[in-house]
Design a protein around this motif. Structure first.
Motif, PDB file in Angstrom:
ATOM      1  N   LYS A   2       0.824  -1.194   0.000  1.00  0.00           N
ATOM      2  CA  LYS A   2       0.000   0.000   0.000  1.00  0.00           C
ATOM      3  C   LYS A   2       0.870   1.262   0.000  1.00  0.00           C
ATOM      4  CE  LYS A   2      -3.793  -2.177   2.503  1.00  0.00           C
ATOM      5  NZ  LYS A   2      -4.587  -2.170   3.732  1.00  0.00           N
ATOM      6  N   LYS A   3       0.331   2.334  -0.567  1.00  0.00           N
ATOM      7  CA  LYS A   3       1.048   3.593  -0.616  1.00  0.00           C
ATOM      8  C   LYS A   3       0.746   4.386   0.656  1.00  0.00           C
ATOM      9  CE  LYS A   3      -0.451   4.695  -4.733  1.00  0.00           C
ATOM     10  NZ  LYS A   3      -0.614   5.441  -5.990  1.00  0.00           N
ATOM     11  N   TYR A   4       1.479   4.116   1.709  1.00  0.00           N
ATOM     12  CA  TYR A   4       1.210   4.717   2.997  1.00  0.00           C
ATOM     13  C   TYR A   4       1.468   6.217   3.017  1.00  0.00           C
ATOM     14  CZ  TYR A   4       0.958   0.075   5.093  1.00  0.00           C
ATOM     15  OH  TYR A   4       0.589  -1.194   5.422  1.00  0.00           O
ATOM     16  N   VAL A   5       2.405   6.712   2.196  1.00  0.00           N
ATOM     17  CA  VAL A   5       2.863   8.090   2.381  1.00  0.00           C
ATOM     18  C   VAL A   5       2.339   9.070   1.351  1.00  0.00           C
ATOM     19  CG1 VAL A   5       4.970   7.292   3.461  1.00  0.00           C
ATOM     20  CG2 VAL A   5       4.960   7.678   1.014  1.00  0.00           C
ATOM     21  N   LEU A   6       1.778   8.619   0.262  1.00  0.00           N
ATOM     22  CA  LEU A   6       1.421   9.544  -0.807  1.00  0.00           C
ATOM     23  C   LEU A   6       0.403  10.582  -0.371  1.00  0.00           C
ATOM     24  CD1 LEU A   6       1.323   7.292  -3.973  1.00  0.00           C
ATOM     25  CD2 LEU A   6       3.169   8.697  -3.088  1.00  0.00           C
ATOM     26  N   GLU A  96       2.869  -3.581   6.794  1.00  0.00           N
ATOM     27  CA  GLU A  96       1.818  -4.396   6.198  1.00  0.00           C
ATOM     28  C   GLU A  96       2.159  -5.877   6.333  1.00  0.00           C
ATOM     29  OE1 GLU A  96      -0.625  -4.907   1.964  1.00  0.00           O
ATOM     30  OE2 GLU A  96       1.027  -3.488   2.134  1.00  0.00           O
ATOM     31  N   GLU A  97       1.151  -6.690   6.600  1.00  0.00           N
ATOM     32  CA  GLU A  97       1.341  -8.136   6.700  1.00  0.00           C
ATOM     33  C   GLU A  97       1.672  -8.714   5.331  1.00  0.00           C
ATOM     34  OE1 GLU A  97      -1.233 -12.172   7.787  1.00  0.00           O
ATOM     35  OE2 GLU A  97      -2.147 -10.167   7.903  1.00  0.00           O
ATOM     36  N   ASN A  98       2.652  -9.587   5.300  1.00  0.00           N
ATOM     37  CA  ASN A  98       3.029 -10.254   4.058  1.00  0.00           C
ATOM     38  C   ASN A  98       2.081 -11.423   3.798  1.00  0.00           C
ATOM     39  OD1 ASN A  98       4.228 -11.427   1.851  1.00  0.00           O
ATOM     40  ND2 ASN A  98       6.183 -11.852   2.844  1.00  0.00           N
ATOM     41  N   LYS A  99       1.214 -11.282   2.780  1.00  0.00           N
ATOM     42  CA  LYS A  99       0.264 -12.324   2.424  1.00  0.00           C
ATOM     43  C   LYS A  99       0.697 -13.078   1.166  1.00  0.00           C
ATOM     44  CE  LYS A  99      -3.584  -9.711   4.402  1.00  0.00           C
ATOM     45  NZ  LYS A  99      -4.903  -9.068   4.141  1.00  0.00           N
ATOM     46  N   SER A 100       1.948 -12.913   0.803  1.00  0.00           N
ATOM     47  CA  SER A 100       2.475 -13.544  -0.404  1.00  0.00           C
ATOM     48  C   SER A 100       3.449 -14.658  -0.039  1.00  0.00           C
ATOM     49  CB  SER A 100       3.209 -12.507  -1.266  1.00  0.00           C
ATOM     50  OG  SER A 100       4.444 -12.152  -0.654  1.00  0.00           O
ATOM     51  N   ASP A 101       4.109 -15.196  -1.067  1.00  0.00           N
ATOM     52  CA  ASP A 101       5.172 -16.178  -0.854  1.00  0.00           C
ATOM     53  C   ASP A 101       6.551 -15.544  -0.957  1.00  0.00           C
ATOM     54  OD1 ASP A 101       3.461 -18.523  -0.622  1.00  0.00           O
ATOM     55  OD2 ASP A 101       3.061 -18.273  -2.750  1.00  0.00           O
ATOM     56  N   GLU A 131       0.987 -11.412  -4.812  1.00  0.00           N
ATOM     57  CA  GLU A 131       1.655 -10.176  -4.445  1.00  0.00           C
ATOM     58  C   GLU A 131       1.675 -10.033  -2.923  1.00  0.00           C
ATOM     59  OE1 GLU A 131       2.052  -6.966  -7.474  1.00  0.00           O
ATOM     60  OE2 GLU A 131      -0.129  -7.065  -7.261  1.00  0.00           O
ATOM     61  N   TYR A 132       2.396  -9.002  -2.444  1.00  0.00           N
ATOM     62  CA  TYR A 132       2.576  -8.812  -1.009  1.00  0.00           C
ATOM     63  C   TYR A 132       1.254  -8.711  -0.273  1.00  0.00           C
ATOM     64  CZ  TYR A 132       5.272  -7.415   3.107  1.00  0.00           C
ATOM     65  OH  TYR A 132       5.862  -7.381   4.337  1.00  0.00           O
ATOM     66  N   ASP A 133       0.252  -8.081  -0.906  1.00  0.00           N
ATOM     67  CA  ASP A 133      -1.056  -7.898  -0.255  1.00  0.00           C
ATOM     68  C   ASP A 133      -1.988  -9.082  -0.470  1.00  0.00           C
ATOM     69  OD1 ASP A 133      -1.715  -7.638  -2.911  1.00  0.00           O
ATOM     70  OD2 ASP A 133      -2.409  -5.560  -2.764  1.00  0.00           O
ATOM     71  N   GLY A 134      -1.505 -10.142  -1.122  1.00  0.00           N
ATOM     72  CA  GLY A 134      -2.297 -11.343  -1.338  1.00  0.00           C
ATOM     73  C   GLY A 134      -2.996 -11.412  -2.676  1.00  0.00           C
ATOM     74  N   ASN A 135      -3.009 -10.313  -3.441  1.00  0.00           N
ATOM     75  CA  ASN A 135      -3.632 -10.341  -4.760  1.00  0.00           C
ATOM     76  C   ASN A 135      -2.883 -11.278  -5.705  1.00  0.00           C
ATOM     77  OD1 ASN A 135      -5.843  -8.574  -4.417  1.00  0.00           O
ATOM     78  ND2 ASN A 135      -4.509  -6.788  -4.594  1.00  0.00           N
TER      79      ASN A 135
END
Length: 222
Positions: A2-6, A96-101, A131-135
């Motif tokens: 996610k873009k936390y800072v934009l 962010e939680e890593n939901k990827s491999d 991806e990192y967010d699980g997508n």
């Protein structure tokens, strides 16, 4: 990720007449040194601190006049940092939680794959990875191209060049995905290798610009 800072940049009244990828990467290199020097808990406050230290002068230099232009520059800086700065990735990893491999490795994995298995991988198939967010990202692999399709139906196209020892390079061509088109420019090369296969699932390593190895799993599409 996610873009936390934009969202933190909407208050800047800056404008852009134009900037090159070389200028962006030069800035991100300086910012990376600041991220490497961070101490203590990694959080959004530290990210903001680094951006506030480095970006105002850059925005003034390239001449930004609207929020849309500022957002565009911020997107490119943010994603090029992800490509070029391991220290920035380490900070984001705390947010962010890593939901990827995807997993960070201590060293390059030893190859445990036969030539026959390697040939089968490069023969052209349909895969996917997380991806990192699980997508899910779908991959269409041919003898010449690696085409990715994302959850929003945007795509990226890369050339694939096979090398020895089941290794290969991916050269970025184009994308209409917001993250990928800001992360990469045409001609950027990414280094990969297949080091094992288990029941049709391929384990790959990736080497970043900062010489950090990661592993990822590539699953066959059903």
């Amino acid at each position: 990720m996610k873009k936390y800072v934009l969202i933190l940049f909407v208050s800047f009244s800056l404008q852009m007449s134009g900037q090159t990828i070389q200028q962006i990467d030069s800035l991100s290199s300086k910012m990376c040194e600041s991220f490497k020097a961070l101490k203590g808990v990694k959080d959004q406050t530290q990210i903001l601190m680094v951006f506030q230290k480095h970006t105002p002068r850059f925005y003034k230099m390239v001449g930004v006049t609207s929020k849309e232009q500022a957002d565009s520059v911020a997107d490119r800086i943010y994603f090029r940092l992800q490509k070029n700065c391991q220290a920035f990735l380490d900070v984001l990893g705390h947010l962010e939680e890593n939901k990827s491999d995807w997993q960070k490795l201590l060293e390059k994995p030893k190859a445990k794959i036969s030539k026959k298995q390697c040939d089968a991988f490069f023969s052209g198939k349909n895969f996917y990875y997380k991806e990192y967010d699980g997508n899910i990202v779908k991959v269409t692999l041919s003898s010449s191209h690696w085409i990715e399709t994302f959850h929003d139906n945007t795509t990226s196209t890369l050339l694939i060049r096979r090398k020895d020892n089941c290794e290969f390079d991916l050269e970025f061509l184009e994308s209409n995905n917001n993250m990928r088109k800001n992360l990469s420019v045409k001609g950027d090369v990414y280094h990969y290798g297949v080091f094992s296969v288990e029941e049709g699932v391929y384990n790959l390593w990736n080497l970043t610009k900062d010489n950090q190895y990661y592993s990822v799993r590539l699953y066959p599409q059903k």
